[in-house]
Design a protein around this motif. Sequence first.
Motif, PDB file in Angstrom:
ATOM      1  N   THR A 193      41.817 112.903-122.916  1.00  0.00           N
ATOM      2  CA  THR A 193      41.387 112.806-121.395  1.00  0.00           C
ATOM      3  C   THR A 193      42.516 112.498-120.619  1.00  0.00           C
ATOM      4  O   THR A 193      42.499 112.682-119.193  1.00  0.00           O
ATOM      5  CB  THR A 193      40.336 111.899-121.248  1.00  0.00           C
ATOM      6  N   ALA A 194      43.603 112.016-121.143  1.00  0.00           N
ATOM      7  CA  ALA A 194      44.718 111.543-120.177  1.00  0.00           C
ATOM      8  C   ALA A 194      46.030 111.603-120.897  1.00  0.00           C
ATOM      9  O   ALA A 194      46.105 111.343-122.059  1.00  0.00           O
ATOM     10  CB  ALA A 194      44.714 109.981-119.556  1.00  0.00           C
ATOM     11  N   PRO A 195      47.341 111.754-120.321  1.00  0.00           N
ATOM     12  CA  PRO A 195      48.461 111.742-121.150  1.00  0.00           C
ATOM     13  C   PRO A 195      48.881 110.623-121.683  1.00  0.00           C
ATOM     14  O   PRO A 195      48.604 109.603-121.094  1.00  0.00           O
ATOM     15  CB  PRO A 195      49.441 112.267-119.947  1.00  0.00           C
ATOM     16  N   GLY A 196      49.512 110.628-122.757  1.00  0.00           N
ATOM     17  CA  GLY A 196      49.765 109.270-123.430  1.00  0.00           C
ATOM     18  C   GLY A 196      50.751 109.712-124.591  1.00  0.00           C
ATOM     19  O   GLY A 196      51.209 110.855-124.830  1.00  0.00           O
ATOM     20  N   PHE A 197      50.847 108.715-125.580  1.00  0.00           N
ATOM     21  CA  PHE A 197      51.473 109.105-126.754  1.00  0.00           C
ATOM     22  C   PHE A 197      50.747 108.199-127.993  1.00  0.00           C
ATOM     23  O   PHE A 197      50.449 107.242-127.757  1.00  0.00           O
ATOM     24  CB  PHE A 197      53.097 109.076-126.815  1.00  0.00           C
ATOM     25  N   LEU A 198      51.070 108.825-129.282  1.00  0.00           N
ATOM     26  CA  LEU A 198      50.811 108.267-130.493  1.00  0.00           C
ATOM     27  C   LEU A 198      51.880 107.768-131.321  1.00  0.00           C
ATOM     28  O   LEU A 198      53.005 108.393-131.132  1.00  0.00           O
ATOM     29  CB  LEU A 198      49.800 108.851-131.282  1.00  0.00           C
ATOM     30  N   THR A 199      51.635 106.509-131.767  1.00  0.00           N
ATOM     31  CA  THR A 199      52.811 106.184-132.687  1.00  0.00           C
ATOM     32  C   THR A 199      52.549 105.900-133.991  1.00  0.00           C
ATOM     33  O   THR A 199      51.298 104.838-134.145  1.00  0.00           O
ATOM     34  CB  THR A 199      53.652 105.012-132.185  1.00  0.00           C
ATOM     35  N   ALA A 200      53.161 106.568-135.429  1.00  0.00           N
ATOM     36  CA  ALA A 200      52.670 106.052-136.734  1.00  0.00           C
ATOM     37  C   ALA A 200      53.586 105.133-137.174  1.00  0.00           C
ATOM     38  O   ALA A 200      54.891 105.250-136.629  1.00  0.00           O
ATOM     39  CB  ALA A 200      52.608 107.366-137.501  1.00  0.00           C
ATOM     40  N   TYR A 201      53.139 104.190-137.930  1.00  0.00           N
ATOM     41  CA  TYR A 201      54.065 102.969-138.350  1.00  0.00           C
ATOM     42  C   TYR A 201      53.425 102.453-139.530  1.00  0.00           C
ATOM     43  O   TYR A 201      52.220 102.823-139.940  1.00  0.00           O
ATOM     44  CB  TYR A 201      54.354 101.912-137.419  1.00  0.00           C
ATOM     45  N   ALA A 202      53.966 101.541-140.557  1.00  0.00           N
ATOM     46  CA  ALA A 202      53.450 101.137-141.509  1.00  0.00           C
ATOM     47  C   ALA A 202      52.376 100.175-141.274  1.00  0.00           C
ATOM     48  O   ALA A 202      52.605  99.131-140.512  1.00  0.00           O
ATOM     49  CB  ALA A 202      54.581 100.377-142.358  1.00  0.00           C
ATOM     50  N   PHE A 203      51.242 100.305-142.052  1.00  0.00           N
ATOM     51  CA  PHE A 203      50.001  99.295-141.873  1.00  0.00           C
ATOM     52  C   PHE A 203      50.754  97.924-142.083  1.00  0.00           C
ATOM     53  O   PHE A 203      51.327  97.451-143.162  1.00  0.00           O
ATOM     54  CB  PHE A 203      49.051  99.594-142.854  1.00  0.00           C
ATOM     55  N   GLY A 204      50.237  96.846-141.202  1.00  0.00           N
ATOM     56  CA  GLY A 204      50.828  95.568-141.463  1.00  0.00           C
ATOM     57  C   GLY A 204      52.023  95.192-140.549  1.00  0.00           C
ATOM     58  O   GLY A 204      52.413  94.262-140.487  1.00  0.00           O
ATOM     59  N   GLY A 205      52.973  96.218-140.116  1.00  0.00           N
ATOM     60  CA  GLY A 205      53.850  96.240-139.271  1.00  0.00           C
ATOM     61  C   GLY A 205      53.699  95.941-137.895  1.00  0.00           C
ATOM     62  O   GLY A 205      52.361  96.145-137.246  1.00  0.00           O
ATOM     63  N   ARG A 206      54.534  95.962-137.234  1.00  0.00           N
ATOM     64  CA  ARG A 206      54.775  95.740-135.555  1.00  0.00           C
ATOM     65  C   ARG A 206      54.856  97.126-135.222  1.00  0.00           C
ATOM     66  O   ARG A 206      55.516  98.149-135.681  1.00  0.00           O
ATOM     67  CB  ARG A 206      55.643  94.974-135.185  1.00  0.00           C
ATOM     68  N   SER A 212      55.368 109.309-131.772  1.00  0.00           N
ATOM     69  CA  SER A 212      55.377 110.227-132.901  1.00  0.00           C
ATOM     70  C   SER A 212      54.674 111.376-132.404  1.00  0.00           C
ATOM     71  O   SER A 212      54.987 112.466-132.897  1.00  0.00           O
ATOM     72  CB  SER A 212      54.508 109.565-134.094  1.00  0.00           C
ATOM     73  N   LEU A 213      53.611 111.321-131.339  1.00  0.00           N
ATOM     74  CA  LEU A 213      53.121 112.509-130.751  1.00  0.00           C
ATOM     75  C   LEU A 213      52.939 112.103-129.233  1.00  0.00           C
ATOM     76  O   LEU A 213      52.089 111.117-128.905  1.00  0.00           O
ATOM     77  CB  LEU A 213      51.965 112.760-131.652  1.00  0.00           C
ATOM     78  N   ASN A 214      53.152 113.286-128.560  1.00  0.00           N
ATOM     79  CA  ASN A 214      52.771 113.068-127.074  1.00  0.00           C
ATOM     80  C   ASN A 214      51.559 113.875-126.664  1.00  0.00           C
ATOM     81  O   ASN A 214      51.258 114.896-127.001  1.00  0.00           O
ATOM     82  CB  ASN A 214      53.839 113.795-126.318  1.00  0.00           C
ATOM     83  N   THR A 215      50.462 113.173-126.245  1.00  0.00           N
ATOM     84  CA  THR A 215      49.151 113.872-125.888  1.00  0.00           C
ATOM     85  C   THR A 215      49.246 114.424-124.527  1.00  0.00           C
ATOM     86  O   THR A 215      49.755 114.037-123.498  1.00  0.00           O
ATOM     87  CB  THR A 215      48.208 112.725-126.147  1.00  0.00           C
ATOM     88  N   LEU A 216      48.340 115.530-124.324  1.00  0.00           N
ATOM     89  CA  LEU A 216      47.878 115.901-123.121  1.00  0.00           C
ATOM     90  C   LEU A 216      46.518 116.316-122.831  1.00  0.00           C
ATOM     91  O   LEU A 216      45.889 116.732-123.725  1.00  0.00           O
ATOM     92  CB  LEU A 216      48.745 117.450-123.034  1.00  0.00           C
ATOM     93  N   PRO A 217      46.059 115.957-121.763  1.00  0.00           N
ATOM     94  CA  PRO A 217      44.567 115.975-121.534  1.00  0.00           C
ATOM     95  C   PRO A 217      44.152 117.522-121.622  1.00  0.00           C
ATOM     96  O   PRO A 217      44.910 118.575-121.254  1.00  0.00           O
ATOM     97  CB  PRO A 217      44.477 115.697-120.041  1.00  0.00           C
ATOM     98  N   GLY A 218      42.967 117.615-122.282  1.00  0.00           N
ATOM     99  CA  GLY A 218      42.572 118.746-122.572  1.00  0.00           C
ATOM    100  C   GLY A 218      43.285 119.826-123.633  1.00  0.00           C
ATOM    101  O   GLY A 218      42.571 120.841-123.677  1.00  0.00           O
ATOM    102  N   ARG A 219      44.328 119.079-124.180  1.00  0.00           N
ATOM    103  CA  ARG A 219      44.934 120.164-125.079  1.00  0.00           C
ATOM    104  C   ARG A 219      44.929 119.358-126.474  1.00  0.00           C
ATOM    105  O   ARG A 219      44.633 118.162-126.622  1.00  0.00           O
ATOM    106  CB  ARG A 219      46.475 119.823-124.680  1.00  0.00           C
ATOM    107  N   THR A 220      45.016 120.313-127.413  1.00  0.00           N
ATOM    108  CA  THR A 220      44.998 119.800-129.043  1.00  0.00           C
ATOM    109  C   THR A 220      46.549 119.769-129.506  1.00  0.00           C
ATOM    110  O   THR A 220      47.147 121.155-129.297  1.00  0.00           O
ATOM    111  CB  THR A 220      44.304 120.706-129.848  1.00  0.00           C
ATOM    112  N   HIS A 235      48.768 104.696-124.674  1.00  0.00           N
ATOM    113  CA  HIS A 235      48.105 104.335-123.504  1.00  0.00           C
ATOM    114  C   HIS A 235      47.292 105.742-122.849  1.00  0.00           C
ATOM    115  O   HIS A 235      47.401 106.577-123.441  1.00  0.00           O
ATOM    116  CB  HIS A 235      49.134 103.996-122.271  1.00  0.00           C
ATOM    117  N   GLY A 236      46.838 105.627-121.596  1.00  0.00           N
ATOM    118  CA  GLY A 236      46.146 106.955-121.176  1.00  0.00           C
ATOM    119  C   GLY A 236      44.762 106.870-121.624  1.00  0.00           C
ATOM    120  O   GLY A 236      44.169 105.771-121.629  1.00  0.00           O
ATOM    121  N   GLY A 237      43.965 108.160-122.170  1.00  0.00           N
ATOM    122  CA  GLY A 237      42.839 107.999-122.506  1.00  0.00           C
ATOM    123  C   GLY A 237      42.648 107.906-123.915  1.00  0.00           C
ATOM    124  O   GLY A 237      43.409 107.892-124.688  1.00  0.00           O
TER     125      GLY A 237
END
Length: 926
Positions: free
Chosen positions: A861-874, A880-888, A909-911
């Motif tokens: 629903t809103a621009p933002g980004f995703l970050t992948a990292y090791a579970f348990g870490g900071r 890792s990936l930039n998100t766009l509203p209405g886009r896959t 952040h974003g939606g």
Amino acid sequence: MRPSRALVLLTAGLVTFIGMPAATAADLPTDLYVASTMPCENSGSGTKALPFCTLGPAVKAAKPGQTVHVDNLPYQQEEELTIDRSGAPGKPITYVFTYMDLGPESQADTLSISGASHLVVKGLLVGERVDVVDSHDIALEGFPKPKWDGASLDIGKGSTDVRVSRSSFAKAVIGGGAQRTVFSRNTLRGSGPLSVVDAPGTTVTNNHIDNFTDEDQGIGGCEETVSVSGASTGTSVFNNVLTASGNTTCTTPQLSVAKSATSGTRADYNLIAGSEGFATVAYQWAGTTYPTAAAFLAASGQGARDILVPTTASLSGPESPAIDSADATAPGVLPVDKNGIPATDDPRVPNTGKDGGYLDRGPTETDDGLTAATLDIDHPWAPTGTKVTFKPGSDSKWPTTMTHTVDFGDGTAPAVVRPGAAADATVTHVYASPCACVVKTTATAGNGRKVTKEQKIRVTVPGELDAAFTIAPVLPAPDHGGYHLLRPLTYRVDPSRTVAPWGVKWVDVDYGDGRSAGSDGWSGGNGLRTARHTYKQPGTYEVKVTVTDVRGVESTATRSVKVDYAPSGYVAAEPWRLLDTRTDRSSVGHEYPSTVPVFDGVHLASRIPAGAAATVVLNVTVTDATQDTHLSVWPSEQARPATSNVNVRAGGTSSNMVTVPVGADGQVKAQLNAGKAALIVDFVGYYQPNAGNRFSPITPTRVLDTRTSGGALGGNKRRSVKVAGVNGIPADAKAVAVNLTGTGATQEAFVSVFQDPLRRPHKGSNLNVEPGKDKSNQAIVPVGPNGTVTLFTNTGSTHLVLDVVGYYSKDGKALFTPVVPKRLADTRTTGKVAPGAATTVSGLPANSVGAVLNVTATDTTAPGFLTAYAFGGRVPAASSLNTLPGRTVPNHVTTPVGPGGRVSIFNSHGGPNHVITDLLGYFTTG
């Protein structure tokens, strides 16, 4: 027949012909060498390691007793060879010529031996002339015939004791006062081929001399075949085959002896054949011609055992009167023929030679054709106490003259099958102890020539058949060049642990995937054959091996095997375009009856050594889509997985990196879920067992952000960024895994990241940017000079963000194991990931230290980004990936793995977003 006497006579002839004994080995100096096909030096010493380049320096350097080896007469050799340096009595200088071919570049035009003595010249190919002048004790042996007419031979001007044997010439003249010349086992074919003029004591023995004349072509005159004239007294002409060929109306004598040469001259045991187009008479003696041997004998006292035939047609085959009819005691007789075959008794022909001898007339001996021995064993694999039957044999045309011995290989006395035994004669043997023995049979012809054959036999402990086997993956060797194909998921089945007292007749392997194979089990005594099989997909299979022995007894063994891809190192490559359906005007569509191959190991091996690649890394771009769709890439010959790699909107362009295993046929395949689109595939690199570099994952680290440093990258511009030797990445890193993000683009463009700042790949891109949209893609890039990588955009300007997520080096931590793409998590079934929250993805092996994922954000629903990292870490300060509203939006993601084989994906952040995670492979330190 009295072969023993004939052999004694032949040996005596050899001693007479050779002359003085050879020097002892201790007396012989170092050999000399001539060769221009390797480093050579005319001013050197002519060693084998550094030979002379041409013959001249070798002639000057040669000393009595030395041998000069000339390997393939040098191309720039003098056209005329002159040898004028002498050996010593019993220590001749020997010249040995060998050839790789008989082409014109390997011959001398002429050979001149002048004022020399005690020489041996073997194997020289001469095109025009051989002259021997004022020379003594000269042996010319084995001069081959060129591919055209051949050379002429001239022996004269006072030369003495010249011996010419086993050679081919067009014409020979022996004259000029030459004495005691021996001409034996040679072939002459030319016009008036042999003239002996003023050459007393000449010996002409066991030659084929063909008088070729063709009046229509202007070749030759009316010369005699053999002419003895002038003061050539005491000449001997024995055991020769004299023929006439061609077309002429001349009445030409085959053997002519002038009156001045008749004193002491002898001629006998010659075979004279006429020609259908050649009007010849057999003899001329003291000026008178004689058409028959009887008339010649009556007038001259010679030719009592001569044979005359009307044409040469009767000289071939076992009916030839030349066979076993010569005089083995004649002057100049050699015990071996022109081809090195010793005198051979043809059992099909009565021995009509002198004193019952079996020497043939002419330069060659009729041979039994012996080249190979044979051995049949009825039980080549059997327990002790078994009666084993051996049938020795050979390819001899005269089997009843053969002697065969069989050495059983266990230390017992060999068995002998004597001459005259039946062709199917056998011997038997019982082995007392188990062994892997080598049986050797020797076939000996009547002339003493031998050939051998060895065959392995397995003698075992008595017992029952009990099948057993091992199965293991077949992996390329560490030094594998890759130019022969070795597919992943290939396994070797080895049944050699089977206990088989009796020979194995058949081995059948059921691989457990619906396919099977069978082969004969006997492997020349080495055991049971191994089988190789490539599985189409990983899995657990029940493998069954059934062994059948020669008695018909069967035994079966079954075991379960887990088939999987092997851990591999990464091999970086300069990117190159593998496929572009725009250029061949094709497109990928969901309605295609078969999927589209985009990688072929055979094609790839012509560019890089990847014939044993287990996994390929590609950058895949989809453009000109007819509707919203996504593309799946997977190993060929496997079912299409429920995963995606590239998502694209109608009319748009989208790209993503893809890591995918290679199928059993060396291909990967791609297919859209709907509509049609153009497909562009760039090859980036590959993973291969026992090759390449190990991967070390790191917390995503930002190495470039043009928004805060340097400003946007302009169109057709380049910018280099240091990635190795900083931020904990070693300076010797071979490649880095980076996440590339484009933002603030002024127009649609593509971005490339590559190794060499001076050489950008003309085809190949990593990221397609659009105005107003943040887009990202992962890349694996070889490290360039000074630890840098270089970025380029083709048009407009764009800000770029570069995050390093790991590196590849020789001393890295982990190897990569690919998987058939599979879905690990999909929040569409559990609820969206809210901004500031993370979702945990599990299902990775507990010992994995890194993972290669395809992460897709959808229903954004809103621009933002995703970050992948090791579970348990900071959570790292990277995306890792930039998100766009209405886009896959998908992206290839390489990330460290936390405890329990888990990875966290954080929504910055974003939606809220739905997050879909597909596994492409993982890294382990094993």
